[in-house]
Write a protein that holds these residues in place. Sequence first.
Motif, mmCIF file in Angstrom:
data_model
loop_
_atom_site.group_PDB
_atom_site.id
_atom_site.type_symbol
_atom_site.label_atom_id
_atom_site.label_comp_id
_atom_site.label_asym_id
_atom_site.label_seq_id
_atom_site.Cartn_x
_atom_site.Cartn_y
_atom_site.Cartn_z
ATOM 1 N N MET A 53 -64.771 -44.251 -1.141
ATOM 2 C CA MET A 53 -65.227 -43.625 0.109
ATOM 3 C C MET A 53 -64.804 -42.152 0.113
ATOM 4 O O MET A 53 -63.646 -41.816 -0.128
ATOM 5 N N LYS A 54 -65.728 -41.269 0.378
ATOM 6 C CA LYS A 54 -65.460 -39.838 0.370
ATOM 7 C C LYS A 54 -64.805 -39.414 1.676
ATOM 8 O O LYS A 54 -65.271 -39.735 2.756
ATOM 9 N N VAL A 55 -63.691 -38.691 1.551
ATOM 10 C CA VAL A 55 -62.974 -38.203 2.729
ATOM 11 C C VAL A 55 -63.242 -36.706 2.892
ATOM 12 O O VAL A 55 -63.041 -35.924 1.955
ATOM 13 N N ASN A 56 -63.726 -36.315 4.062
ATOM 14 C CA ASN A 56 -63.977 -34.902 4.334
ATOM 15 C C ASN A 56 -62.669 -34.213 4.697
ATOM 16 O O ASN A 56 -62.029 -34.552 5.700
ATOM 17 N N LYS A 57 -62.239 -33.292 3.879
ATOM 18 C CA LYS A 57 -60.999 -32.584 4.120
ATOM 19 C C LYS A 57 -61.199 -31.494 5.164
ATOM 20 O O LYS A 57 -62.214 -30.808 5.176
ATOM 21 N N SER A 58 -60.191 -31.352 6.026
ATOM 22 C CA SER A 58 -60.231 -30.281 7.020
ATOM 23 C C SER A 58 -60.009 -28.946 6.326
ATOM 24 O O SER A 58 -59.225 -28.848 5.386
ATOM 25 N N PRO A 59 -60.704 -27.888 6.761
ATOM 26 C CA PRO A 59 -60.483 -26.561 6.161
ATOM 27 C C PRO A 59 -59.020 -26.148 6.275
ATOM 28 O O PRO A 59 -58.346 -26.451 7.258
ATOM 29 N N THR A 60 -58.526 -25.465 5.274
ATOM 30 C CA THR A 60 -57.128 -25.055 5.256
ATOM 31 C C THR A 60 -56.912 -23.794 6.078
ATOM 32 O O THR A 60 -57.837 -22.993 6.283
ATOM 33 N N VAL A 61 -55.677 -23.600 6.515
ATOM 34 C CA VAL A 61 -55.301 -22.377 7.225
ATOM 35 C C VAL A 61 -55.454 -21.173 6.306
ATOM 36 O O VAL A 61 -55.938 -20.111 6.721
ATOM 37 N N LEU A 62 -55.070 -21.339 5.042
ATOM 38 C CA LEU A 62 -55.168 -20.233 4.085
ATOM 39 C C LEU A 62 -56.612 -19.766 3.915
ATOM 40 O O LEU A 62 -56.879 -18.560 3.844
ATOM 41 N N GLY A 63 -57.535 -20.723 3.854
ATOM 42 C CA GLY A 63 -58.947 -20.356 3.713
ATOM 43 C C GLY A 63 -59.421 -19.505 4.872
ATOM 44 O O GLY A 63 -60.084 -18.471 4.679
ATOM 45 N N GLY A 64 -59.067 -19.899 6.095
ATOM 46 C CA GLY A 64 -59.447 -19.113 7.268
ATOM 47 C C GLY A 64 -58.773 -17.758 7.290
ATOM 48 O O GLY A 64 -59.375 -16.757 7.682
ATOM 49 N N ALA A 65 -57.512 -17.731 6.862
ATOM 50 C CA ALA A 65 -56.778 -16.466 6.816
ATOM 51 C C ALA A 65 -57.435 -15.488 5.858
ATOM 52 O O ALA A 65 -57.534 -14.288 6.147
ATOM 53 N N MET A 66 -57.907 -15.990 4.720
ATOM 54 C CA MET A 66 -58.562 -15.128 3.745
ATOM 55 C C MET A 66 -59.910 -14.623 4.261
ATOM 56 O O MET A 66 -60.308 -13.494 3.976
ATOM 57 N N ILE A 67 -60.608 -15.451 5.031
ATOM 58 C CA ILE A 67 -61.872 -15.013 5.634
ATOM 59 C C ILE A 67 -61.599 -13.864 6.609
ATOM 60 O O ILE A 67 -62.293 -12.838 6.607
ATOM 61 N N ALA A 68 -60.578 -14.039 7.454
ATOM 62 C CA ALA A 68 -60.230 -12.986 8.425
ATOM 63 C C ALA A 68 -59.797 -11.713 7.717
ATOM 64 O O ALA A 68 -60.249 -10.610 8.052
ATOM 65 N N ALA A 69 -58.923 -11.850 6.721
ATOM 66 C CA ALA A 69 -58.443 -10.674 5.991
ATOM 67 C C ALA A 69 -59.579 -9.984 5.249
ATOM 68 O O ALA A 69 -59.661 -8.752 5.223
ATOM 69 N N GLY A 70 -60.452 -10.778 4.644
ATOM 70 C CA GLY A 70 -61.578 -10.205 3.917
ATOM 71 C C GLY A 70 -62.521 -9.439 4.819
ATOM 72 O O GLY A 70 -63.135 -8.444 4.407
ATOM 73 N N THR A 71 -62.648 -9.876 6.083
ATOM 74 C CA THR A 71 -63.487 -9.172 7.050
ATOM 75 C C THR A 71 -62.860 -7.838 7.448
ATOM 76 O O THR A 71 -63.555 -6.840 7.638
ATOM 77 N N MET A 72 -61.534 -7.812 7.569
ATOM 78 C CA MET A 72 -60.851 -6.598 8.015
ATOM 79 C C MET A 72 -60.668 -5.570 6.906
ATOM 80 O O MET A 72 -60.851 -4.372 7.116
ATOM 81 N N ILE A 73 -60.268 -6.029 5.720
ATOM 82 C CA ILE A 73 -59.957 -5.100 4.632
ATOM 83 C C ILE A 73 -61.246 -4.591 4.003
ATOM 84 O O ILE A 73 -62.072 -5.379 3.545
ATOM 85 N N GLY A 74 -61.420 -3.305 3.999
ATOM 86 C CA GLY A 74 -62.645 -2.740 3.442
ATOM 87 C C GLY A 74 -62.600 -1.225 3.426
ATOM 88 O O GLY A 74 -61.527 -0.613 3.364
ATOM 89 N N ALA A 75 -63.777 -0.628 3.505
ATOM 90 C CA ALA A 75 -63.896 0.817 3.338
ATOM 91 C C ALA A 75 -63.187 1.616 4.423
ATOM 92 O O ALA A 75 -62.841 2.781 4.216
ATOM 93 N N GLY A 76 -62.947 1.002 5.590
ATOM 94 C CA GLY A 76 -62.244 1.716 6.646
ATOM 95 C C GLY A 76 -60.853 2.168 6.235
ATOM 96 O O GLY A 76 -60.322 3.137 6.784
#
Length: 413
Positions: free
Chosen positions: A1-24
């Motif tokens: 039976m396949k178990v759907n894993k909850s997204p990790t905190v680290l994954g969300g943190a990297m999404i947020a950081a990736g959105t902020m860090i850039g050419a600015g």
Amino acid sequence: MKVNKSPTVLGGAMIAAGTMIGAGMLSLPIASAGMWFGWTVLIMLITVLFLYMTAEQILEVNLGYDPGSSFDTLVKNNLSGIWRIINGFSVAFVLYILLYAYVVGSGSVISDTLRNLENNPIDIPRYLSSLIFAIVFTAIVWWSTKAVDRISTILMIGMFITLFAAVTGLLGQIEVAYLFEPTGESNYAIYAFASLPFFLTSFCFHASVPSFVKYYGINGQKIRKAIIWGMIITFVFYLCWMIAIMGSIDRVTFLNIGEDQVAWLLNQVKANQTIQLALRFFAFFAVVTSFLGAGLGLFDYIADLFKIGDSAKGRFLTAIITFLPPTILGMIFPNGFVLAIGFAGLFAAIWSVIVPAMMVINYRKRHKGEEKVSFRAFGGKIMPYIIIAYGLIAIISHLLVEVFNVEALNFFK
């Protein structure tokens, strides 16, 4: 039976950081030169604190709706129609002005890098570099969102690698005296006000909060942790960046900033060829990822606003509306990178600071007396009003400097 894993905190943190860090990031040393390093660290900490709290305020409101509800839906249901118009205009303006900044920045980085090749330097006008850049990466956005996703992922990896290489290389050769060396002027604090919009832009990711709710579901504590860690990661990157740049360039040098601001900054950093190359590749990757992110956001916004279809013809029309104006402006006015980032911060203060605070005030009034909610933004009843005051200070400071040219706030009187 396949178990759907909850997204990790680290994954969300990297999404947020990736959105902020850039050419600015490229504008921050120039915007901070008036107040220099000590005040820069303080302003960064203040910005992180306030923008973290506004993200929590959006989250508190968003958790009262089904996952997938957009930021526009939250504004529409909690504020008046005029505020929905103001918010929509602010979002569109920020994205357009950022695209202009990235077109300008791309031309600067590409032309200057080719001009500084050790063997066989190539001299390409900045306007032509900007045009080629805009055409190539507009085509990627036009092609598909999936193409943007895959290319952005590759470029993000490249950006972090080159940033790490450049910053670690520069940290090994910084002059600590540069960071704290006085220059005969004691009142650095007044310049902190002028820097507020730049740091606000650089820590802004708030349109992504509804995406976090869709990603994690109704799990406020996990989203809170992802946002906190995302902002910590971003703060550490920015801090290392500012130490590396301000420790390599003395404050007085910023008195003679060239018109081509990005190229000027890159050329002022004295380092060996490997570090210089890493720095220039980072600048290019940062501009591209930021262009693709802002471009895709504006592209989807325009398509939804004008109800343009997703056919090849429809996407082409949307691409023209989205990318043609900032590309033309970038070719006509090639020296407005820092100015554009500042104006982006002015309007970002509306939709990422003032609007969230007003939303949470009205949301709490509407739901007063109901059963206890599972998530409440930090700061209690008084914090939204403090947040609004912070947003107004950022807006007024920018208007005084850039529109009314108030001497007390001008960089280096």
